[in-house]
Motif scaffolding. Structure first.
Motif, mmCIF file in Angstrom:
data_model
loop_
_atom_site.group_PDB
_atom_site.id
_atom_site.type_symbol
_atom_site.label_atom_id
_atom_site.label_comp_id
_atom_site.label_asym_id
_atom_site.label_seq_id
_atom_site.Cartn_x
_atom_site.Cartn_y
_atom_site.Cartn_z
ATOM 1 N N LYS A 70 31.816 13.851 61.649
ATOM 2 C CA LYS A 70 31.142 14.898 62.138
ATOM 3 C C LYS A 70 31.612 15.430 63.469
ATOM 4 O O LYS A 70 31.831 16.523 63.737
ATOM 5 C CB LYS A 70 29.415 14.804 62.136
ATOM 6 N N LEU A 101 35.099 17.000 62.994
ATOM 7 C CA LEU A 101 34.832 18.523 62.403
ATOM 8 C C LEU A 101 34.551 19.261 63.673
ATOM 9 O O LEU A 101 35.038 20.334 63.919
ATOM 10 C CB LEU A 101 33.793 18.395 61.325
ATOM 11 N N ASN A 102 33.375 19.129 64.108
ATOM 12 C CA ASN A 102 32.938 19.896 65.484
ATOM 13 C C ASN A 102 33.778 19.903 66.389
ATOM 14 O O ASN A 102 34.264 21.124 66.730
ATOM 15 C CB ASN A 102 31.793 19.202 66.044
ATOM 16 N N GLU A 143 36.446 22.477 64.854
ATOM 17 C CA GLU A 143 35.682 23.878 64.969
ATOM 18 C C GLU A 143 35.828 24.650 66.256
ATOM 19 O O GLU A 143 36.039 25.510 66.339
ATOM 20 C CB GLU A 143 34.291 23.761 64.319
ATOM 21 N N ASP A 144 35.540 23.776 67.492
ATOM 22 C CA ASP A 144 35.220 24.388 68.758
ATOM 23 C C ASP A 144 36.782 24.762 69.099
ATOM 24 O O ASP A 144 36.989 25.925 69.681
ATOM 25 C CB ASP A 144 34.806 23.233 69.641
ATOM 26 N N ILE A 203 36.794 28.307 64.474
ATOM 27 C CA ILE A 203 36.778 28.904 63.328
ATOM 28 C C ILE A 203 35.572 27.758 62.629
ATOM 29 O O ILE A 203 35.472 26.625 63.108
ATOM 30 C CB ILE A 203 37.733 29.087 62.143
ATOM 31 N N LYS A 204 34.584 28.153 61.634
ATOM 32 C CA LYS A 204 33.956 27.358 61.143
ATOM 33 C C LYS A 204 34.726 26.607 59.834
ATOM 34 O O LYS A 204 35.535 27.199 59.489
ATOM 35 C CB LYS A 204 32.450 27.822 60.812
ATOM 36 N N GLN A 205 34.048 25.480 59.167
ATOM 37 C CA GLN A 205 34.509 24.930 58.087
ATOM 38 C C GLN A 205 34.753 25.872 56.899
ATOM 39 O O GLN A 205 33.641 26.769 56.789
ATOM 40 C CB GLN A 205 33.807 23.694 57.937
ATOM 41 N N GLU A 232 36.651 28.399 57.005
ATOM 42 C CA GLU A 232 37.423 29.695 57.491
ATOM 43 C C GLU A 232 38.633 29.439 57.667
ATOM 44 O O GLU A 232 39.362 28.288 57.854
ATOM 45 C CB GLU A 232 36.424 30.164 58.578
ATOM 46 N N THR A 281 41.977 30.800 60.477
ATOM 47 C CA THR A 281 42.071 31.755 61.588
ATOM 48 C C THR A 281 42.696 33.027 61.488
ATOM 49 O O THR A 281 43.340 33.293 60.209
ATOM 50 C CB THR A 281 43.137 30.736 62.366
ATOM 51 N N GLU A 297 38.798 22.894 56.321
ATOM 52 C CA GLU A 297 37.799 22.561 55.204
ATOM 53 C C GLU A 297 37.345 21.305 55.616
ATOM 54 O O GLU A 297 37.658 20.235 56.082
ATOM 55 C CB GLU A 297 38.547 22.601 54.221
ATOM 56 N N THR A 298 36.173 20.900 54.771
ATOM 57 C CA THR A 298 35.838 19.292 54.422
ATOM 58 C C THR A 298 36.118 18.999 53.110
ATOM 59 O O THR A 298 36.350 19.871 52.089
ATOM 60 C CB THR A 298 34.324 19.458 54.723
#
Lengths: 592, 163
Positions: free
Chosen positions: B96, B99-100, B103-104, B108-110, B112, B114, B122-123
């Motif tokens: 986690k 991933l965070n 993302e920061d 972008i979020k998972q 997504e 750029t 992705e996960t």
């Protein structure tokens, strides 16, 4: 120097990620540079080998000099020069880089059948497999045995499906053999989707020919003339090695028309999975090969009667098939001498999580769980306390510390509410929250539910919602009972294995860790300190030296305090990221 | 692969002989998607429409199969696809956080991509390198044991390739 030199470098996915190919290049370069070329190069070879289990210590390198083997661990390219110089040229192994006692301990209690050649042979070279007796079983079967004889041996060996369900393989083959149909199929299920499991991947990467040989023998015994390997696209290395192996098998006439000169045709195609966990379920897998949405259908009819395109189809797991050549070669009695009365043979497990020696292991069925965790696994990482071991992935359950002495076989694990499953074994320590673990698995099954049947589609969603509310401090009185009720309903009424087993992680964690659920619901506390919403961070005044390390890392400026004075955390500003907890060298940040 | 050149009988091979034409056409769908995605990086709408005409299968049927599988995408993807493993072993070892942090870092979020199509985040359920947890993959390369230091290297590796 006229000595025989053999260098083996681990090049499974684990080995490659740790830099296996760079190490291999370094060895090639050094051998060239050091002029160990003229007479040595004839006797010397560098082999890539598949995974040998202890991925945590990659890159592992074997140097076999005059038949004496030394194994090195954590090898990086820059270390190669010294190994060549001191060990290969001067004959003095570099002791400080050699594997330590725990490497041997890791291997001592294991019995390797499926993995016996993994890590020893070059998976991209059929000769390497032939040299250790590869395809002998196939030759024996085709030239001297009838399909019935073969099925009899597999039945006698007691081999059961290693994909999780544990159905006797010989019986499955026999049913298919007795079906009269112009067309039959055999499918190797390599859609290994359980998070925390990598047995099948390692077997295919380490010894693809054993799987192929097992499949050909299966085809001969059941009368199938076409085979598929349904494999996850997420395993590019395994796919590539399998492709190479299939081509080599074709060139050697183990596949194709009139195999080994007999009237027996069989060939294998690779089907890439497209990323759907439910396709590991056999009827969903068939739907996917047929080009449809990979959704399961009701059984019966079972695929052995009506499978791929309505024809009799045998579906076996990778590990099951890889066992077959070894059983034929060594006999049914040999194989059934391992294991317990009802669970014969050995099983490969992926031992991971908070364990010292994480990696791939193969043990006889019936081995006490404690031996796996403490003798092979070397105990818990960072000397934390053992809390539970999760077996069987999202379909399995958690086994707590007081049941550590149970035997690991199909029946014993089922009795305590877990399963052997495909062989994932994730070790959890005191810092893991069991409610959070249950939530993790439900998130997985909920998002992977195909949506065909209502109990699974909506049931897993509702279960997840309840778990989410418990972990964020909004749990209600009666939630535990509601979970149990709903979990049992989903289990009883779902169409396929995914839904029928999805509630297992919840039921088993409630069974053994009910107090943690209660703490979340009534006290609004997470005893393991994992669930963010139930945590608060405070500075423990007596340990705080006022160094300011926490203040500097705090992203929300929630920490205040003068230098050398006790600091303070403002709970209204704190975002509970835990950065201060990790930054503090004096253990002065408490969480609870 | 040009969809117009797709040969159903060749793609499905020998088994095609025993099944009806409709099943044959459906039988090649996933394979065809994989080929199209290999070329385009995703499944463009107009290509799927051509495929629908070519196979005389309703677009809805084609879409229903493609949308079932996580592997298929309907919008363009980044040059580098970074997948953070969310398997059990990685989960308990801090996936986690990885991933965070990504993302920061990339805003972008998972799931997504750029804006400059450099990177897709992705996960993945499990890449099967649990011994090296937590793990992420950049295209087909595996990066294991991602602690704080390794995380910086990972970010650097992703950015380097972007240029």
């Amino acid at each position: 120097m006229k000595n025989d030199l053999l260098i083996k470098i681990c090049m499974g996915t684990g080995g490659l990620a740790a830099g296996g190919s760079e190490v291999m290049d370094a060895f090639k370069k050094q051998l060239r540079v050091k002029g160990i070329k003229a007479d040595i190069s004839k006797h010397c070879s560098i082999h890539r080998v598949g995974c040998r289990g202890l991925c945590a210590k990659d890159v592992l390198v074997d140097i076999i000099l005059n038949n004496v083997k030394t194994t090195y661990q954590f090898i990086k390219p820059y270390m190669v020069e010294r190994i060549i110089e001191e060990h290969v040229i001067n004959g003095n192994p570099v002791e400080e880089w050699a594997v330590t006692e725990d490497y041997h301990q890791f291997h001592n209690k294991q019995i390797k059948v499926v993995l016996s050649d993994c890590g020893n042979i070059d998976p991209e070279d059929i000769e390497s497999y032939l040299n250790v007796g590869g395809y002998d079983a196939l030759k024996q079967v085709i030239s001297t045995m009838s399909p019935k004889d073969t099925i009899e041996i597999i039945k006698k060996s007691g081999l059961r499906g290693r994909g999780g369900a544990g159905f006797p393989t010989g019986v499955k083959w026999e049913i298919c053999f007795k079906e009269t149909s112009s067309q039959k199929y055999i499918i190797c299920n390599a859609d290994e989707g359980d998070p925390g499991a990598f047995m099948d991947r390692s077997v295919i990467e380490g010894n693809p020919h054993a799987v192929i040989e097992g499949m050909i023998i299966g085809a001969y015994s059941t009368g199938a003339d076409k085979g598929y390997v349904y494999i996850r696209a997420e395993y590019p290395l395994a796919v590539e090695r399998l492709k190479k192996a299939l081509n080599q098998a074709r060139q050697n006439k183990f596949l194709g028309k009139n195999i080994l000169g007999k009237k027996f045709d069989f060939d294998i195609k690779i089907k890439l999975g497209a990323g759907a966990f439910v396709c590991g379920e056999e009827t969903a897998l068939i739907a996917s090969i047929e080009g449809q949405r990979g959704m399961p259908r009701a059984k019966p009819p079972f695929p052995v009667y009506k499978g791929l395109w309505e024809k009799p189809t045998v579906i076996n797991n990778v590990e099951t098939l890889a066992n077959v050549p070894y059983i034929i070669r060594n006999g049914a009695e040999w194989y059934s001498s391992f294991g317990t009365e009802k669970s014969k043979g050995t099983k490969v497990f992926a031992l991971t999580g908070k364990i010292k020696n994480s990696g791939l292991i193969e043990v006889p069925m019936g081995i006490p769980l404690r031996e796996i965790i403490y003798d092979i696994g070397g105990g818990i990482e960072n000397n934390m306390a053992f809390k539970a071991v999760q077996t069987g992935g999202p379909s399995g359950g958690c086994i707590p510390a007081d049941l550590l002495d149970i035997k690991v076989d199909y029946e014993s694990l089922a009795q305590v509410g877990s399963i052997v499953g495909s062989g994932g074994m994730v070790v959890l320590d005191e810092n893991d929250c069991m409610v959070n673990i249950a939530k993790f698995f439900l998130q997985f099954t909920q998002s992977e539910s195909c949506g065909k049947c209502i109990p699974c589609r909506i049931g897993t969603k509702r279960l997840l919602e309840i778990l989410e509310r418990i972990t964020c401090g909004k749990g209600r009185e009666g939630d535990i009972e509601l979970l149990e009720d709903l979990a049992n309903d989903v289990k009883a009424t779902s169409l396929c294995g995914l839904g029928q087993t999805a509630p297992n992680p919840i039921l088993s964690t409630i069974r053994y860790f009910r107090d943690e659920y209660e703490a979340h619901i009534t006290k609004k506390k997470c005893p393991a300190g994992v669930c963010k919403d139930l945590l608060s961070y405070v500075v423990i005044a007596e340990f705080c030296k006022g160094c300011g390390a926490c203040k500097r890392v705090c992203p929300s400026s929630a920490i205040s305090g003068e230098k050398k004075a006790v600091h303070k955390i403002d709970p209204d500003l704190c975002v509970k990221c835990g950065a201060c907890f990790e930054a503090c060298k004096f253990k002065a940040i408490g969480k609870g | 692969m040009r969809v117009e050149d797709l040969d159903v009988n060749e793609m499905i091979g020998d088994v095609g002989k025993i099944i009806c034409e409709h099943d044959r056409k459906k039988g090649v769908l996933i394979h065809a998607f994989q080929k199209i995605q290999q070329d385009y990086g995703y499944l463009p709408g107009e290509v799927l429409m051509t495929l629908s005409k070519k196979l005389s299968l309703p677009l809805a049927e084609i879409y229903s199969v493609a949308s079932f599988y996580k592997q298929f995408h309907f919008s363009p993807r980044g040059k580098k696809v970074v997948r953070v493993c969310m398997g059990t072993a990685c989960h308990v070892r801090g996936a986690k956080n990885v991933l965070n942090a990504l993302e920061d870092e990339f805003g972008i979020k998972q799931g997504e991509t750029t804006d400059d199509l450099a990177m897709t985040l992705e996960t993945v359920g499990c890449v099967g390198c649990c011994g090296l947890a937590p793990v992420a993959t950049i295209n087909e390369d595996v990066v294991g044991d991602i602690g704080k230091k390794k995380l910086e290297l990972l970010v650097k590796a992703i950015k380097e390739e972007e240029k």
